[in-house]
Design a protein around this motif. Sequence first.
Motif, PDB file in Angstrom:
ATOM      1  N   PRO A 403       0.796  -1.237   0.000  1.00 19.21           N
ATOM      2  CA  PRO A 403       0.000   0.000   0.000  1.00 19.21           C
ATOM      3  C   PRO A 403       0.820   1.274   0.000  1.00 19.21           C
ATOM      4  CG  PRO A 403      -0.910  -1.584   1.561  1.00 19.21           C
ATOM      5  CD  PRO A 403       0.392  -2.154   1.088  1.00 19.21           C
ATOM      6  N   ILE A 404       2.019   1.228   0.556  1.00 14.73           N
ATOM      7  CA  ILE A 404       2.828   2.444   0.657  1.00 14.73           C
ATOM      8  C   ILE A 404       3.244   2.958  -0.720  1.00 14.73           C
ATOM      9  CG2 ILE A 404       5.079   1.302   0.855  1.00 14.73           C
ATOM     10  CD1 ILE A 404       5.739   3.392   3.056  1.00 14.73           C
ATOM     11  N   ASP A 405       3.221   2.109  -1.738  1.00 12.07           N
ATOM     12  CA  ASP A 405       3.522   2.569  -3.093  1.00 12.07           C
ATOM     13  C   ASP A 405       2.545   3.661  -3.528  1.00 12.07           C
ATOM     14  OD1 ASP A 405       5.605   0.711  -3.320  1.00 12.07           O
ATOM     15  OD2 ASP A 405       4.260  -0.838  -4.082  1.00 12.07           O
ATOM     16  N   THR A 406       1.330   3.616  -2.989  1.00  7.57           N
ATOM     17  CA  THR A 406       0.316   4.617  -3.334  1.00  7.57           C
ATOM     18  C   THR A 406       0.725   6.000  -2.856  1.00  7.57           C
ATOM     19  OG1 THR A 406      -1.400   2.922  -3.191  1.00  7.57           O
ATOM     20  CG2 THR A 406      -2.140   5.206  -3.107  1.00  7.57           C
ATOM     21  N   TRP A 407       1.475   6.080  -1.759  1.00  2.38           N
ATOM     22  CA  TRP A 407       1.916   7.386  -1.264  1.00  2.38           C
ATOM     23  C   TRP A 407       2.723   8.114  -2.339  1.00  2.38           C
ATOM     24  CZ3 TRP A 407       4.090   6.439   4.376  1.00  2.38           C
ATOM     25  CH2 TRP A 407       3.132   5.714   5.126  1.00  2.38           C
ATOM     26  N   ASN A 408       3.653   7.379  -2.949  1.00  3.22           N
ATOM     27  CA  ASN A 408       4.487   7.981  -3.987  1.00  3.22           C
ATOM     28  C   ASN A 408       3.703   8.216  -5.270  1.00  3.22           C
ATOM     29  OD1 ASN A 408       6.955   8.076  -2.476  1.00  3.22           O
ATOM     30  ND2 ASN A 408       7.105   5.863  -2.706  1.00  3.22           N
ATOM     31  N   GLN A 409       2.690   7.398  -5.499  1.00  2.00           N
ATOM     32  CA  GLN A 409       1.800   7.587  -6.639  1.00  2.00           C
ATOM     33  C   GLN A 409       1.103   8.948  -6.545  1.00  2.00           C
ATOM     34  OE1 GLN A 409      -0.821   4.240  -6.822  1.00  2.00           O
ATOM     35  NE2 GLN A 409      -1.674   4.782  -8.812  1.00  2.00           N
ATOM     36  N   ILE A 410       0.600   9.273  -5.361  1.00  2.00           N
ATOM     37  CA  ILE A 410      -0.065  10.561  -5.146  1.00  2.00           C
ATOM     38  C   ILE A 410       0.948  11.708  -5.220  1.00  2.00           C
ATOM     39  CG2 ILE A 410      -1.328  11.946  -3.459  1.00  2.00           C
ATOM     40  CD1 ILE A 410      -2.621   9.332  -2.474  1.00  2.00           C
ATOM     41  N   MET A 411       2.108  11.500  -4.617  1.00  2.00           N
ATOM     42  CA  MET A 411       3.133  12.544  -4.646  1.00  2.00           C
ATOM     43  C   MET A 411       3.495  12.918  -6.079  1.00  2.00           C
ATOM     44  SD  MET A 411       6.840  12.694  -2.723  1.00  2.00           S
ATOM     45  CE  MET A 411       7.612  11.367  -3.651  1.00  2.00           C
TER      46      MET A 411
END
Length: 430
Positions: A403-411
């Motif tokens: 799920p943490i990959d989504t953080w960078n996706q939004i960034m």
Amino acid sequence: MGVTSPLKGHSSSHSLTTKLFPYSLYALYVLLPVALFRFCFHPFLSSTSPTHSSSSKGEVVQNGPFCNYNNGRWIHDKTGPLYNGTTCGTIKEGQNCISHGRPDSDYLYWRWKPRRCKLPRFDPYTFLTLLTNKHIAFLGDSMARNQLESLLCMLATVSKPNLVYTSGEDNKFRRWHFASHNVLVSVYWSPFLVQGVEKSKYGPNYNELYVDSVDERWAADLDHIDMIILSIGHWFLHPAVYYQSGSVLGCHHCKALNHTEIGFYGVTRKAIRMALKTIIERKGANDGNGIDVFLTTFSPSHFEGEWDKVGACSRTKPYRRGERRLEGMDAEMRAIEVEEMEVAKLNARGVKGRVRVEILDVTKLSLLRPDGHPGPYMYAFPFANGVYNRVQNDCVHWCLPGPIDTWNQIMLQVIKRWNVHSRRVVRLMP
């Protein structure tokens, strides 16, 4: 600063001038005030260009007038992640759930779907292109490292990261170079952002924080950094004594000491405010190299039971809508970070240099993913010799991929929006 190598010949410049198109009276007096209000008070609400997405050019996806990435749900997606545990050599072993033998894989096949807009798949080539000749630094605790390693693994699918610097216990200070785009990515261990002394088995069983001075291990390198991602929180839950102006301010969970118990919320706020204030003042003092600053909000843990008393996170699917609410400590920590970032936005407008700040609001979307932690697979094949009565679980950090990959996706979407805005301003310049 003692832990980083010199960074010479590394610079970036941005000249931003703002002008407005002539609007009709209706747009000027009705639509524009509403847009400005929502932009200021809602994370990731921003105007988008009327162009369709193009991963090769870094365009923003057409999402309508506003996009709030914080509001949405997890939907099943058979596409899966960009990388796996065997193709990326930068994952900390405790978060490499695949190589450690986690038997289920459904946690890899979920995608965050914002309610009113699209969140495109992460495009590593676009990220590297937009950050060409830049130095990106992750500052904070192990969650900062977790997010850093997620980014490195996704970027590694198109360009090899070369480790060019390492220092500190457990290599807590590291730097990689992507030669294809001359991009530097660093991690600075700084669990409080301000100056602090971490507890150790040889010293007192509490941390010591000096809330009126930043940690110079990262602050000393600000002249050579173009983008910062701040991430703190969990270390403030530990016992600590706080100092301000040379005297004891109070403490948290320190019954054996003769200090006033003040908890950790106020000190967390002070630490974030001091870090942001320092960055804005130092980088905004001149019109040279600007800086972009993200603050990643608090990442909830998912222990069911006490973490040190066989607490576990054994769920294998995300929470359904309405099954879990953001409340208590998770909500309070997020609120502090959102509020401090709004103050920082106002402060950044009054400086000479270019300083852009944005909240990376991931608390709610992360709260819904109890299935994304290593759990017992923080260790390799923990049940190879049978099931034990007591197995330590990691329900704080996140599996990679996960799920943490989504953080960078939004960034990346925010960076793309900034880039579109910058190009618009350049076109408007006389």
